[in-house]
Design an enzyme around this catalytic site. Structure first.
Site, short mmCIF file in Angstrom:
data_model
loop_
_atom_site.label_atom_id
_atom_site.label_comp_id
_atom_site.label_asym_id
_atom_site.label_seq_id
_atom_site.Cartn_x
_atom_site.Cartn_y
_atom_site.Cartn_z
N ASP A 160 35.42 -13.73 1.88
CA ASP A 160 35.89 -12.66 0.85
C ASP A 160 35.58 -13.31 -0.75
O ASP A 160 35.78 -14.49 -1.05
CB ASP A 160 37.52 -12.34 0.99
CG ASP A 160 38.11 -11.55 -0.08
OD1 ASP A 160 37.48 -10.15 -0.05
OD2 ASP A 160 38.91 -11.89 -0.93
N GLU A 196 30.72 -11.86 0.60
CA GLU A 196 30.89 -10.72 0.03
C GLU A 196 30.66 -11.25 -1.71
O GLU A 196 31.49 -11.75 -2.28
CB GLU A 196 32.20 -10.39 -0.06
CG GLU A 196 32.55 -8.87 -0.64
CD GLU A 196 34.00 -8.88 -1.37
OE1 GLU A 196 34.12 -7.82 -1.84
OE2 GLU A 196 34.71 -9.87 -1.49
#
Length: 636
Positions: free
Chosen positions: A305, A358
């Site tokens: 993330d 990401e």
């Protein structure tokens, strides 16, 4: 007792299984069963263990400071699995605080915050075949369709309670496998206090959340996924942590896991604290955490993330004064060094694991090896493609011809990284609307637009990811406190789309040309990217073998184009292999039946061409019919 060499490696940032040294471990000492505790709290004046076994009073169960390294150690007899505990820390300022164990292997269900003594191991895995085959596989040249999901809102019981890990195993796996997905990606399942953080603000990095069951229950879910041929990807958050009192913030009364400088420690947008990548002990903690999930839970990979916010000091971080590095630049040099080290360590021991970034900027070489100057991931989300194409799909038809580049620009960089094309939860929440409700047009056109969009997704180079509910055209955006709108499958439009989506994935998986050269320029060739007025694009996807290719035509207008000429690379006879406009999918039925003859007429920079019917708001795939050779029989 933690050994001197182990402690040295931990403080060097190279103890990659530090969870074996630190935390609470059931063991024996002088023939007496109990629990060995070890915790890093270098600035604490004293550390005691408190729990339900001593009425939460720690004076009788102190830990001993081993040396100047700041590791505290102790053994308490007669404790057992399931006992609750915390660390009672006397801070330098004279305060007395209680903290959950950073290395706890299990935690209480919120709102309670104690750590739980839990024995590692003990589960009898049944996925040896999966683990063996995974080592032989080459995921770069295989199909990959990822089902992203939030465990708490996929389905709920009638009383509103969550499905357990084992109940998910019973229903989720067969459903996802039947559609044709190759992987399930869970939004973070590490322990977190607030449901609506969706797991992105963590207190227990080594604890699988108890909301849905025990560690063994989650292992069972992973095991059953592997038995069904599904890989398991975990959302992982090494950027920051929540500020809740029992967590990592000011762990020993001072900034320990976070930087000392307030502007470096704080992330105001999210109300969290950043990890301090300059501390070797934090590096040991985080890399060990990744290793822990791979080793103990047999996870197949991570979606990492907020990599952009790790790379850049001020990305999604609205500080009053922008932060710079020692050289005046915007990059977080320590975080970049951590990312490279993380990927090097992971791939040295698990070379076939997925490490998916990401990453939302144009930072170069995200998926290149660290030896070539890259960050070392093996995949990156193509968020630029998702933003462009969704922006295009929301436009009325009359506008689309003026924004044709939103469909085609991605091919300028499609092979610069190993991309995953994501229609993730981020695009379907906070007023952004669901995929089908983003589509322009009337009710029929919305579904037709979604069919052509998904057809374009499946034929565009790169691996694929879709958020749960997209497979049956969930009409409302994601509601994280409610289950998906499964009742929509009682309506024809949603049932037909569900049928279409399943057929589309199975078609994608069965056609090697759509994935064999996903990350190579030679796997793609334009036929015509320029028909902006007609809102049509056409291209070739190629496999590795000669003659292994398919022709894709996508029509983003509601016009039916009859006798539409496209260039083709070779003579022969073609056939329509897939059409999103088929009536069984809810379409208008504009299809190409029978044999499609190729003419010796150069077109679109191709030596041959043929005329086809292009359906409205439709995607159609053509493949060359194999030559039927007559068998020769010898007499006698």
């Amino acid at each position: 007792m933690p050994g001197e060499f182990e402690r040295y490696l931990f403080h060097e940032g190279t103890l990659y299984k530090s969870y074996r040294m630190l935390g609470a471990h059931i063991t024996a000492h002088q023939k007496q069963r109990g629990v060995r505790f070890a915790v890093w709290a270098p600035n604490a004046l004293q550390v005691n263990v408190v729990g339900d076994f001593n009425n939460w009073k720690g004076e009788n169960d102190p830990l001993e400071r081993m040396d100047a390294s700041g590791v505290w150690f102790g053994f308490i007899p007669d404790l057992k699995e399931g006992d609750l505990y915390k660390y009672e820390i006397h801070t330098p300022s004279g305060d007395l605080i209680q903290k959950a164990d950073p290395y706890a292997f299990a935690s209480e269900t919120r709102p309670n915050t104690a750590s739980i003594i839990h024995q590692l191991g003990g589960y009898e895995w049944q996925d040896v075949k999966w683990e063996t085959n995974r080592k032989k596989r080459d995921h770069y040249h295989e199909p990959m369709v990822i089902y992203e999901m939030h465990a708490g809102s996929w389905k709920k019981k009638e009383n509103g309670k969550f499905y357990t890990y084992r109940e998910l195993a019973d229903e989720l796996i067969s459903y996802v496998a039947s559609i044709g997905y190759t992987h399930i990606q869970f939004m973070p399942l590490m322990e977190h206090p607030f449901d609506r953080s969706w797991g992105y603000q963590i207190t227990g990095f080594y604890s699988v959340t108890s909301r849905y069951g025990s560690p063994e229950d989650f292992k069972y879910l992973v095991d059953q996924c592997h038995k069904a041929g599904l890989g398991v990807i975990m959302d992982w958050v090494p950027l920051h942590f929540c500020k809740d009192d029992p967590g990592l913030r000011q762990f020993d009364g001072t900034p320990l896991y976070e930087p000392r400088e307030l502007d470096m420690a704080e992330r105001p947008n999210w109300g969290t604290c950043n990890f301090d990548f300059n501390k070797p002990e934090v590096v040991s903690f985080l890399i060990s955490n990744a290793m822990f999930w791979l080793e103990e839970y047999h996870i197949d990979g991570f979606r990492v993330d907020a990599v952009s916010s790790m790379i850049y000091l001020n990305h999604d971080n609205t500080l009053a004064v922008p932060v710079t590095n020692a050289y005046g630049g915007p990059e977080n040099l320590e975080a970049i060094a951590f990312i490279k080290k993380l990927n090097e360590v992971i791939f040295s021991q698990y070379p076939h694991i997925l490490m998916i970034a990401e990453e939302a900027t144009d930072y170069p070489l995200v998926t290149s090896p660290t030896s070539a100057g890259g960050l070392g991931f093996n995949y990156k989300w193509n968020m630029g493609w998702a933003n462009d194409v969704l922006r295009y799909m929301q436009m009325e038809e009359t506008e689309r011809s003026h924004h044709h580049h939103l469909l085609t620009f991605s091919f300028m960089y499609a092979f610069s990284e190993n991309f995953v094309l994501p229609f993730s939860h981020d695009e379907l929440v906070y007023g952004k609307r669901s995929l089908v409700n983003k589509m322009s047009g009337d009710y029929w056109q919305k579904f037709a637009n979604l069919r052509v969009l998904c057809g374009y997704l499946m034929t565009h180079p790169g691996k694929k990811l879709l958020f749960m509910g997209s497979e049956f055209a969930q009409f409302d955006e994601w509601k994280d406190l409610e289950q998906l709108d499964w009742n929509l499958l009682d309506y024809d439009s949603h049932t037909e789309f569900h049928h279409y989506f399943k057929h589309l994935i199975h078609f994608y998986r069965s056609n090697r040309s759509l994935w064999r050269l996903d990350h190579k320029q030679e796997g793609f060739e334009w036929i015509d990217p320029h028909n902006s007025s007609g809102r049509v694009i056409s291209f070739i996807r190629k496999g590795k073998r000669r003659g292994d290719y398919c022709i894709v035509v996508c029509n983003f207008s509601s016009t039916v184009y009859s006798n539409y000429r496209i260039g083709v690379p070779a003579a022969g006879v073609f056939q329509e292999s897939f059409n999103s406009d088929a009536k069984e999918f809810g379409g208008s039925g504009q299809q190409n039946t029978g044999r499609l003859l190729v003419e010796k007429m150069p077109y679109h920079n191709q030596p041959y061409s043929m005329e086809v019917t292009v359906p409205p708001l439709g995607m159609v795939v053509f493949t060359k019919k194999p030559i039927q050779r007559k068998q020769k029989y010898r007499k006698g």
